[in-house]
Design a protein around this motif. Sequence first.
Motif, short mmCIF file in Angstrom:
data_model
loop_
_atom_site.label_atom_id
_atom_site.label_comp_id
_atom_site.label_asym_id
_atom_site.label_seq_id
_atom_site.Cartn_x
_atom_site.Cartn_y
_atom_site.Cartn_z
N LYS A 65 0.54 -1.33 0.10
CA LYS A 65 -0.06 0.21 0.11
C LYS A 65 1.20 1.47 -0.29
O LYS A 65 1.89 1.49 1.23
CB LYS A 65 -0.75 0.00 1.86
CG LYS A 65 -1.79 -1.04 0.83
CD LYS A 65 -3.34 0.17 0.38
CE LYS A 65 -4.84 -1.06 0.84
NZ LYS A 65 -5.67 -0.13 -0.40
N LYS A 69 -2.21 3.78 -2.84
CA LYS A 69 -2.85 3.19 -3.63
C LYS A 69 -2.49 2.00 -3.81
O LYS A 69 -1.58 1.21 -2.75
CB LYS A 69 -2.65 3.20 -5.47
CG LYS A 69 -2.76 5.07 -6.30
CD LYS A 69 -2.19 5.18 -6.81
CE LYS A 69 -2.56 6.27 -7.92
NZ LYS A 69 -1.73 6.87 -9.09
N THR A 70 -3.22 0.55 -3.81
CA THR A 70 -2.44 -1.01 -3.95
C THR A 70 -1.68 -0.78 -5.05
O THR A 70 -1.84 -1.44 -5.99
CB THR A 70 -3.96 -2.00 -4.51
OG1 THR A 70 -4.71 -0.98 -2.89
CG2 THR A 70 -3.40 -3.68 -3.84
N ASP A 88 -3.56 -0.46 -8.97
CA ASP A 88 -4.31 -0.13 -8.16
C ASP A 88 -5.21 -1.14 -8.74
O ASP A 88 -5.92 -1.59 -8.81
CB ASP A 88 -4.13 1.34 -7.65
CG ASP A 88 -5.56 2.08 -7.35
OD1 ASP A 88 -5.46 1.08 -6.16
OD2 ASP A 88 -5.84 2.90 -7.13
N ASN A 89 -6.54 -0.73 -9.32
CA ASN A 89 -7.44 -1.04 -9.96
C ASN A 89 -7.09 -1.85 -11.21
O ASN A 89 -8.34 -1.57 -11.99
CB ASN A 89 -8.58 -0.42 -10.09
CG ASN A 89 -8.64 1.03 -11.43
OD1 ASN A 89 -7.02 1.20 -11.32
ND2 ASN A 89 -9.24 1.89 -11.31
#
Length: 315
Positions: A65, A69-70, A88-89
């Motif tokens: 993280k 954002k991942t 993120d996505n």
Amino acid sequence: MKKIALKFTALSLSLLLSSIASAEDLSAKQSLDKMTQALDNLNYEIAFVQTTPSNMDSFRYRHIKKDNKTYAQLVTLDGRQQEIIQRDNLVSYFQPNTQAFTLNSGNIVDAMPAVVRADFDKLSSAYDFIKLGKDRVAGRFADTIRIVPKDDFRYQYLVFVDEENGLLLRGDMLDSEGKLLDQFRVVTLYIDDRLRGLTEYINKVSMPPLLKESKNEQSSDITWSAGWLPQGFSLIRYTQETLENEVIDSALYSDGLFTFTLFVSNAGSNVLPENTWKQGAYTIYSEVRSGKEITFIGQLPIAAAKRIVQEVKFR
């Protein structure tokens, strides 16, 4: 007075220790909720094996993280390297002999057991959560929890949750007799903010083309529906494809822990008898009804698969 004071001190200490132990002894549901939160919020690296009765694969998964954002990476550790990267996505797939591609997704689901992302509030209507005590996995102490269905139409889970950080250390999918169908097992685990450096590597990787996903809309000319589903299962996605001039309907169902897909197509002139195949957690069952071949593929026992297929309704 001295004896009374000593007794009072001993009683206070006993109550304090009891209170601490009670606070640390989370319920089965609390441990499971902690597991889903740890998966998304910690910076960690795990090496794990995924085992079925016929196969075993090993992987490394990193999760970071940074700046809200991942970032994540899943790579195979044996054979030809396959890699999945999350920014993120966006999730990108890199596999041998296949053109790389990217999907819109909030997480990497491949090789990770569905139990780590389950909504246990919703699952509580169909499952009981039973805490069995403590165990030890990958050199770490874990809370052992059994997730038991309230009916006979699905499998059960035995999970081992790290009592310190909440990460899943082991997950066993079992049938009603306790036979192992599938196992996720962590071999090594690291939790370290220094993993944030991995984001530099991920951001340098060129992003493959983004695939457009078909809209999740049910066709107006669909002529069938599931007449019966085990409690908690619902339609997730419906698609219709044409293969060699043959229209094939497919519908994906899930209860948040287990999934299955129904395929419906014209039976044609070669009418086959009902057919059943079982491999680990997966069941394949097909049957011809009303001129249509209905096929079940998914993670449910044969009895459930057969009932679902036989109760498909045609309009």
